[in-house]
Design a protein around this motif. Structure first.
Motif, short mmCIF file in Angstrom:
data_model
loop_
_atom_site.label_atom_id
_atom_site.label_comp_id
_atom_site.label_asym_id
_atom_site.label_seq_id
_atom_site.Cartn_x
_atom_site.Cartn_y
_atom_site.Cartn_z
N GLY A 74 0.80 -1.23 0.00
CA GLY A 74 0.00 0.00 0.00
C GLY A 74 0.83 1.27 0.00
N THR A 75 1.91 1.27 -0.78
CA THR A 75 2.83 2.42 -0.73
C THR A 75 2.18 3.72 -1.20
OG1 THR A 75 3.66 1.69 -2.87
CG2 THR A 75 4.99 1.11 -0.96
N ARG A 76 1.15 3.60 -2.06
CA ARG A 76 0.52 4.84 -2.55
C ARG A 76 -0.27 5.54 -1.45
NH1 ARG A 76 -2.60 2.48 -7.35
NH2 ARG A 76 -2.42 0.68 -5.97
N LEU A 77 -0.53 4.83 -0.37
CA LEU A 77 -1.28 5.46 0.73
C LEU A 77 -0.39 5.74 1.93
CD1 LEU A 77 -4.76 3.68 0.62
CD2 LEU A 77 -4.12 5.89 -0.30
N LEU A 78 0.92 5.76 1.72
CA LEU A 78 1.81 6.16 2.81
C LEU A 78 1.51 7.63 3.15
CD1 LEU A 78 5.18 4.51 1.70
CD2 LEU A 78 3.96 4.10 3.85
N PRO A 79 1.66 8.09 4.37
CA PRO A 79 2.28 7.38 5.48
C PRO A 79 1.34 6.51 6.30
CG PRO A 79 1.83 9.63 6.12
CD PRO A 79 1.41 9.51 4.68
N THR A 113 -0.24 3.86 5.75
CA THR A 113 -0.03 2.40 5.61
C THR A 113 1.26 1.92 6.28
OG1 THR A 113 0.71 2.97 3.39
CG2 THR A 113 -1.47 1.98 3.58
N LYS A 114 2.01 2.84 6.90
CA LYS A 114 3.13 2.37 7.74
C LYS A 114 2.58 1.52 8.87
CE LYS A 114 6.26 5.42 9.14
NZ LYS A 114 6.66 6.78 9.59
N VAL A 115 1.38 1.88 9.36
CA VAL A 115 0.81 1.15 10.50
C VAL A 115 -0.58 0.57 10.24
CG1 VAL A 115 2.11 2.26 12.36
CG2 VAL A 115 0.05 3.35 11.49
N THR A 116 -1.33 1.18 9.32
CA THR A 116 -2.70 0.70 9.06
C THR A 116 -2.78 0.05 7.69
OG1 THR A 116 -3.51 2.58 10.33
CG2 THR A 116 -5.13 1.43 9.00
N PRO A 117 -3.20 -1.21 7.62
CA PRO A 117 -3.35 -1.83 6.29
C PRO A 117 -4.30 -1.01 5.43
CG PRO A 117 -3.63 -3.47 8.02
CD PRO A 117 -3.56 -2.13 8.71
N LYS A 118 -3.98 -0.87 4.14
CA LYS A 118 -4.86 -0.03 3.30
C LYS A 118 -6.26 -0.62 3.23
CE LYS A 118 -3.66 -1.63 -1.35
NZ LYS A 118 -3.27 -1.22 -2.67
N GLU A 119 -6.37 -1.94 3.40
CA GLU A 119 -7.68 -2.59 3.34
C GLU A 119 -8.57 -2.20 4.53
OE1 GLU A 119 -4.73 -4.06 3.15
OE2 GLU A 119 -4.63 -4.70 1.04
N LEU A 120 -7.95 -1.57 5.56
CA LEU A 120 -8.76 -1.14 6.70
C LEU A 120 -8.99 0.37 6.71
CD1 LEU A 120 -7.47 -3.47 9.58
CD2 LEU A 120 -9.42 -3.77 8.06
N MET A 121 -8.56 1.06 5.65
CA MET A 121 -8.86 2.49 5.54
C MET A 121 -10.38 2.65 5.45
SD MET A 121 -6.13 4.26 5.34
CE MET A 121 -4.43 3.83 5.32
N THR A 122 -10.87 3.72 6.03
CA THR A 122 -12.32 3.89 6.06
C THR A 122 -12.86 4.57 4.81
OG1 THR A 122 -12.26 4.02 8.44
CG2 THR A 122 -14.20 4.95 7.40
N VAL A 123 -13.92 3.99 4.26
CA VAL A 123 -14.68 4.67 3.22
C VAL A 123 -16.01 5.07 3.87
CG1 VAL A 123 -15.86 4.42 1.00
CG2 VAL A 123 -13.58 3.49 1.28
#
Ligand code: UTP
Length: 281
Positions: A16-21, A23-33
């Motif tokens: 998930g490098t495109r969603l850094l920073p 995704t250093k600690v939160t998986p991108k799959e758990l980002m909130t929509v």
């Protein structure tokens, strides 16, 4: 006749490098929509498609995904006990159906999407395999269910029309005939063609129903673009022996692997939730 898709694989081990920073600690799959994590939409879509088993591929550093999917009835009961009935009901609704088993497999190194799918090999049930890339969030219609109803064999990949200047950002289908109807016969795919070189405007999106032969093909797939084992390469290799089709889905897709996509999806979801509340009121 449409075949039942018993197993759906959800690869979630990428960096998930495109969603850094974040995704250093939160998986991108758990980002909130808006009101729920990206992954929840994929779980709901798998349940809608009637999957018996969902195999989630994670990296050891992404255990939060397993925790998210550990549905603790006590947690819901505690919310209810504190008078938070509506929240309790919402959480209960997000619990996957009992008849849909969720299992986890590990990809220890992010060697690419193709490699991630091969990590599911020991867990898939007989028959065609559904794949949902969770960061491609699709609203307005459950894409995997729609594909399953139209699937008659071979490899099927979800597709949408993109502007000519955007073809360089997608896998683009080489058409085998006229591009009409929902199921389009294709002869192959070109990954991110140079501007002006695209064989069509029909682009691949992150939903697949694949003949299980793909698992054998992945074993011999060499590293491709970006030094990764690409699922597209295995599908292209199979195209000589396995029927390949592109499926024009009816929903709207958001690339939630990017900041802009996450934001656009959140606004779309907000509008859906508010409309639903008005209908109930
Ligand atoms: P992406 O290529 O969009 O994910 O893969 P990424 O590599 O995590 O993203 P960036 O480019 O660094 O921002 C699509 C899906 O495949 C999974 C990802 O977790 C995502 O859900 N994936 C990708 C894996 O499981 N393993 C991989 O090696 C690569």
């Amino acid at each position: 006749m449409a075949s039942k898709i018993r197993t759906i694989v959800i690869p979630a081990a990428g960096q998930g490098t495109r969603l850094l920073p974040a995704t250093k600690v939160t998986p991108k799959e758990l980002m909130t929509v808006y009101d729920r994590p990206v992954l929840q939409y994929a779980i709901d879509e798998a349940a809608n498609a009637g999957a018996e088993r969902v195999v989630i591929i994670i990296h050891p550093s992404k255990e939060a995904i397993r925790q998210y999917l550990t549905h603790d009835q006590k947690y819901i009961r505690d919310l209810e006990a504190r008078g938070k009935h509506e929240l309790g009901r919402t959480l209960a609704q997000l619990t996957p159906p009992k008849q849909m088993e969720i299992v986890f497999a590990y990809q220890h190194e992010p060697l690419g999407l193709g490699h991630a799918i091969s990590c599911a090999a020991d867990f898939v049930l007989p028959g065609p395999i559904g794949i949902i890339l969770p960061d491609d969030v699709i609203f307005d219609a459950f894409c995997m269910g729609e594909m399953a109803r139209n699937y008659t064999g071979g490899h099927m990949v979800a597709a949408m029309e993109v502007a000519p200047e955007d073809t360089c950002n997608y896998g683009i289908f080489r058409l085998a005939g006229p591009s009409v109807g929902r199921c389009v016969a294709v002869s192959g795919m070109v990954e991110k063609p140079a501007l002006g070189q695209a064989p069509s405007r029909l682009a691949a999106v992150g939903r697949y129903i694949l003949d299980p032969v793909v698992l054998s093909s992945l074993k011999s797939t060499k590293r491709g673009a970006g030094g990764e084992i690409q699922l597209t390469d295995a599908i292209a290799y199979d195209a000589d022996t396995v029927a390949l089709s592109a499926f024009r889905f009816t929903g709207t897709r958001y690339d939630c692997g990017t900041h802009d996509g996450l934001l656009e999806a959140a606004f779309a979801r907000q509008s859906m939730v508010k409309t639903a509340r008005q209908v109930v009121a």
